[in-house]
Design an enzyme around this catalytic site. Sequence first.
Site, mmCIF file in Angstrom:
data_model
loop_
_atom_site.group_PDB
_atom_site.id
_atom_site.type_symbol
_atom_site.label_atom_id
_atom_site.label_comp_id
_atom_site.label_asym_id
_atom_site.label_seq_id
_atom_site.Cartn_x
_atom_site.Cartn_y
_atom_site.Cartn_z
ATOM 1 N N VAL A 1 0.834 -1.202 0.000
ATOM 2 C CA VAL A 1 0.000 0.000 0.000
ATOM 3 C C VAL A 1 0.871 1.257 0.000
ATOM 4 O O VAL A 1 0.653 2.203 -0.769
ATOM 5 C CB VAL A 1 -0.964 -0.002 1.206
ATOM 6 C CG1 VAL A 1 -1.729 1.322 1.281
ATOM 7 C CG2 VAL A 1 -1.953 -1.158 1.104
ATOM 8 N N CYS A 2 1.903 1.262 0.844
ATOM 9 C CA CYS A 2 2.759 2.444 0.968
ATOM 10 C C CYS A 2 3.528 2.733 -0.320
ATOM 11 O O CYS A 2 3.784 3.898 -0.648
ATOM 12 C CB CYS A 2 3.714 2.270 2.137
ATOM 13 S SG CYS A 2 2.872 2.164 3.727
ATOM 14 N N THR A 3 3.904 1.693 -1.044
ATOM 15 C CA THR A 3 4.598 1.904 -2.308
ATOM 16 C C THR A 3 3.739 2.716 -3.266
ATOM 17 O O THR A 3 4.214 3.664 -3.913
ATOM 18 C CB THR A 3 4.968 0.549 -2.946
ATOM 19 O OG1 THR A 3 5.850 -0.144 -2.067
ATOM 20 C CG2 THR A 3 5.636 0.725 -4.302
ATOM 21 N N LEU B 1 3.351 6.576 -1.794
ATOM 22 C CA LEU B 1 4.469 7.504 -1.968
ATOM 23 C C LEU B 1 4.633 7.898 -3.428
ATOM 24 O O LEU B 1 5.038 9.024 -3.735
ATOM 25 C CB LEU B 1 5.750 6.921 -1.396
ATOM 26 C CG LEU B 1 5.982 7.271 0.086
ATOM 27 C CD1 LEU B 1 5.010 6.512 0.988
ATOM 28 C CD2 LEU B 1 7.417 7.008 0.511
#
Length: 219
Positions: free
Chosen positions: A44-46, A49
Amino acid sequence: MSLRIGSSAPDFVAETTIGRIRFHDWIGQNWCVFFSHPKDFTPVCTTELGSMAKLKGDFERRGCKVIGLGIDPVSSHLAWSADIEEIAGAAPDYPIIGDGDLAVSKLYGMLPADEPVGNGPRTAHQNATVRTVFIIDPSKTVRLIIAYPMTCGRNFTEVLRALDSLQLNERHSLATPADWSRGEDVLLPFDWTDEEARAAYPEGWRAPKPYLRFVPQPR
Protein backbone atom coordinates in the site's frame (compact mmCIF):
# COMPACT_ATOMS: atom_id res chain seq x y z
CA MET A 1 1.33 13.43 23.21
CA SER A 2 -2.17 13.85 21.82
CA LEU A 3 -2.38 16.37 18.98
CA ARG A 4 -5.65 17.96 17.96
CA ILE A 5 -6.68 20.42 15.29
CA GLY A 6 -5.48 23.78 16.57
CA SER A 7 -2.48 22.32 18.43
CA SER A 8 0.98 23.70 17.85
CA ALA A 9 2.91 21.30 15.62
CA PRO A 10 5.88 20.04 17.66
CA ASP A 11 9.32 20.93 16.36
CA PHE A 12 12.06 18.33 16.01
CA VAL A 13 15.41 17.62 14.40
CA ALA A 14 15.60 14.51 12.20
CA GLU A 15 17.61 12.78 9.52
CA THR A 16 15.87 12.71 6.15
CA THR A 17 16.58 11.70 2.58
CA ILE A 18 17.81 15.27 1.94
CA GLY A 19 19.92 15.45 5.11
CA ARG A 20 19.28 16.65 8.65
CA ILE A 21 16.49 19.20 9.10
CA ARG A 22 14.88 21.16 11.89
CA PHE A 23 11.21 20.81 11.08
CA HIS A 24 9.97 24.35 11.75
CA ASP A 25 12.92 25.91 9.95
CA TRP A 26 12.36 23.60 6.99
CA ILE A 27 8.66 24.59 6.75
CA GLY A 28 9.54 28.28 6.91
CA GLN A 29 6.54 30.43 5.95
CA ASN A 30 4.89 27.67 3.91
CA TRP A 31 2.03 25.29 4.51
CA CYS A 32 3.10 21.68 5.01
CA VAL A 33 1.65 18.22 4.42
CA PHE A 34 3.35 15.76 6.78
CA PHE A 35 2.40 12.14 6.18
CA SER A 36 3.74 8.89 7.55
CA HIS A 37 3.86 5.20 6.67
CA PRO A 38 4.58 2.13 8.82
CA LYS A 39 7.12 0.21 6.75
CA ASP A 40 9.23 0.47 3.58
CA PHE A 41 8.84 -2.11 0.81
CA THR A 42 5.17 -2.71 1.62
CA PRO A 43 2.42 -2.75 -1.03
CA VAL A 44 0.00 0.00 0.00
CA CYS A 45 2.76 2.44 0.97
CA THR A 46 4.60 1.90 -2.31
CA THR A 47 1.56 3.12 -4.24
CA GLU A 48 0.99 6.01 -1.81
CA LEU A 49 4.47 7.50 -1.97
CA GLY A 50 4.30 7.32 -5.76
CA SER A 51 0.94 9.06 -5.78
CA MET A 52 2.30 11.87 -3.63
CA ALA A 53 5.36 12.15 -5.88
CA LYS A 54 3.08 12.82 -8.86
CA LEU A 55 1.06 15.43 -6.94
CA LYS A 56 3.97 17.24 -5.26
CA GLY A 57 3.95 20.02 -7.86
CA ASP A 58 0.27 20.72 -7.19
CA PHE A 59 1.00 21.16 -3.49
CA GLU A 60 3.99 23.38 -4.23
CA ARG A 61 1.89 25.65 -6.45
CA ARG A 62 -0.27 26.24 -3.37
CA GLY A 63 2.72 27.23 -1.27
CA CYS A 64 2.75 23.88 0.50
CA LYS A 65 5.77 21.68 1.21
CA VAL A 66 5.53 17.88 1.43
CA ILE A 67 7.43 15.63 3.82
CA GLY A 68 7.08 11.95 4.64
CA LEU A 69 8.09 9.80 7.59
CA GLY A 70 8.93 6.13 7.88
CA ILE A 71 10.08 3.93 10.73
CA ASP A 72 12.92 2.53 8.62
CA PRO A 73 16.30 4.29 8.24
CA VAL A 74 17.02 6.84 5.54
CA SER A 75 19.16 4.32 3.64
CA SER A 76 16.11 2.06 3.31
CA HIS A 77 13.94 4.95 2.06
CA LEU A 78 16.51 5.73 -0.62
CA ALA A 79 16.74 2.11 -1.74
CA TRP A 80 12.94 1.81 -1.85
CA SER A 81 12.69 4.88 -4.08
CA ALA A 82 13.64 2.87 -7.17
CA ASP A 83 10.71 0.49 -6.65
CA ILE A 84 8.34 3.41 -6.16
CA GLU A 85 9.47 5.02 -9.40
CA GLU A 86 9.12 1.72 -11.28
CA ILE A 87 5.57 1.14 -10.02
CA ALA A 88 4.21 4.70 -9.99
CA GLY A 89 6.29 6.35 -12.68
CA ALA A 90 7.58 8.95 -10.23
CA ALA A 91 10.16 8.75 -7.45
CA PRO A 92 9.72 10.66 -4.20
CA ASP A 93 11.62 13.94 -4.57
CA TYR A 94 10.34 15.23 -1.24
CA PRO A 95 12.20 14.49 2.02
CA ILE A 96 11.35 11.34 3.98
CA ILE A 97 12.28 11.18 7.65
CA GLY A 98 14.07 8.12 8.99
CA ASP A 99 12.46 7.60 12.41
CA GLY A 100 14.19 4.43 13.60
CA ASP A 101 14.11 5.50 17.25
CA LEU A 102 10.36 6.32 16.94
CA ALA A 103 11.01 9.78 18.42
CA VAL A 104 8.93 11.75 15.89
CA SER A 105 6.22 9.07 15.70
CA LYS A 106 5.74 9.30 19.45
CA LEU A 107 6.00 13.10 19.47
CA TYR A 108 3.09 13.27 17.00
CA GLY A 109 1.00 10.64 18.80
CA MET A 110 1.33 8.00 16.08
CA LEU A 111 2.65 5.43 18.58
CA PRO A 112 2.24 5.13 22.36
CA ALA A 113 4.94 6.95 24.29
CA ASP A 114 6.01 3.71 26.00
CA GLU A 115 6.27 1.70 22.75
CA PRO A 116 9.68 -0.03 22.87
CA VAL A 117 12.08 0.45 19.99
CA GLY A 118 13.53 -3.05 20.35
CA ASN A 119 16.74 -4.49 18.97
CA GLY A 120 15.31 -6.36 15.99
CA PRO A 121 13.49 -5.12 12.88
CA ARG A 122 9.96 -3.88 13.45
CA THR A 123 7.07 -5.23 11.43
CA ALA A 124 4.45 -3.07 9.72
CA HIS A 125 1.84 -4.34 12.19
CA GLN A 126 3.86 -3.02 15.12
CA ASN A 127 3.60 0.39 13.48
CA ALA A 128 -0.02 0.10 12.36
CA THR A 129 -1.03 3.47 13.81
CA VAL A 130 1.73 5.24 11.87
CA ARG A 131 -0.72 5.99 9.04
CA THR A 132 -1.48 9.65 9.51
CA VAL A 133 -1.67 12.89 7.54
CA PHE A 134 -1.19 16.32 9.06
CA ILE A 135 -1.68 19.67 7.37
CA ILE A 136 0.25 22.39 9.17
CA ASP A 137 -0.10 26.09 8.40
CA PRO A 138 2.69 28.72 8.25
CA SER A 139 2.17 29.58 11.93
CA LYS A 140 3.02 25.91 12.71
CA THR A 141 -0.55 25.12 13.78
CA VAL A 142 -2.10 21.74 13.00
CA ARG A 143 -5.09 22.38 10.74
CA LEU A 144 -6.05 18.83 9.70
CA ILE A 145 -5.42 15.29 10.97
CA ILE A 146 -6.48 12.12 9.14
CA ALA A 147 -5.63 8.57 10.29
CA TYR A 148 -6.03 5.49 8.11
CA PRO A 149 -5.95 1.74 8.69
CA MET A 150 -3.08 -0.16 7.10
CA THR A 151 -5.19 -1.72 4.35
CA CYS A 152 -6.72 1.51 3.05
CA GLY A 153 -4.57 3.46 0.59
CA ARG A 154 -4.81 7.19 1.05
CA ASN A 155 -6.35 9.53 -1.49
CA PHE A 156 -3.86 12.38 -1.79
CA THR A 157 -6.15 14.22 -4.20
CA GLU A 158 -8.49 14.53 -1.21
CA VAL A 159 -5.63 15.94 0.88
CA LEU A 160 -5.06 18.51 -1.88
CA ARG A 161 -8.78 19.34 -1.89
CA ALA A 162 -8.71 19.78 1.90
CA LEU A 163 -5.72 22.12 1.56
CA ASP A 164 -7.69 24.21 -0.95
CA SER A 165 -10.55 24.44 1.53
CA LEU A 166 -8.27 25.42 4.42
CA GLN A 167 -6.53 28.09 2.36
CA LEU A 168 -9.86 29.45 1.14
CA ASN A 169 -11.02 29.76 4.73
CA GLU A 170 -7.75 31.41 5.71
CA ARG A 171 -8.10 34.08 3.02
CA HIS A 172 -11.85 34.68 2.97
CA SER A 173 -13.37 33.12 6.16
CA LEU A 174 -15.56 30.94 3.95
CA ALA A 175 -16.51 27.27 4.38
CA THR A 176 -16.87 24.50 1.78
CA PRO A 177 -19.75 22.03 1.38
CA ALA A 178 -19.49 18.27 1.06
CA ASP A 179 -17.68 17.02 -2.04
CA TRP A 180 -16.64 20.58 -2.93
CA SER A 181 -14.00 21.06 -5.59
CA ARG A 182 -11.99 24.15 -6.42
CA GLY A 183 -14.08 26.66 -8.39
CA GLU A 184 -17.47 25.54 -7.06
CA ASP A 185 -19.79 27.58 -4.84
CA VAL A 186 -18.80 27.98 -1.20
CA LEU A 187 -20.62 28.72 2.04
CA LEU A 188 -20.92 31.85 4.11
CA PRO A 189 -19.95 31.37 7.77
CA PHE A 190 -22.81 30.11 9.92
CA ASP A 191 -22.21 32.78 12.55
CA TRP A 192 -22.39 35.72 10.14
CA THR A 193 -25.61 37.71 10.31
CA ASP A 194 -27.28 38.63 7.03
CA GLU A 195 -26.12 42.19 7.62
CA GLU A 196 -22.49 41.08 7.97
CA ALA A 197 -22.83 38.87 4.92
CA ARG A 198 -24.34 41.67 2.85
CA ALA A 199 -21.45 43.97 3.74
CA ALA A 200 -18.98 41.39 2.42
CA TYR A 201 -21.12 40.12 -0.48
CA PRO A 202 -23.44 42.95 -1.58
CA GLU A 203 -24.39 40.99 -4.71
CA GLY A 204 -26.21 38.55 -2.44
CA TRP A 205 -26.26 34.77 -2.13
CA ARG A 206 -28.30 31.66 -2.85
CA ALA A 207 -30.05 30.36 0.27
CA PRO A 208 -32.10 27.14 0.03
CA LYS A 209 -32.32 27.42 3.83
CA PRO A 210 -31.75 30.54 5.96
CA TYR A 211 -28.65 28.95 7.48
CA LEU A 212 -27.35 27.58 4.16
CA ARG A 213 -26.00 30.49 2.12
CA PHE A 214 -23.98 29.83 -1.04
CA VAL A 215 -21.77 32.34 -2.87
CA PRO A 216 -19.40 31.88 -5.81
CA GLN A 217 -15.85 31.05 -4.81
CA PRO A 218 -13.75 34.24 -4.82
CA ARG A 219 -11.23 34.32 -7.62
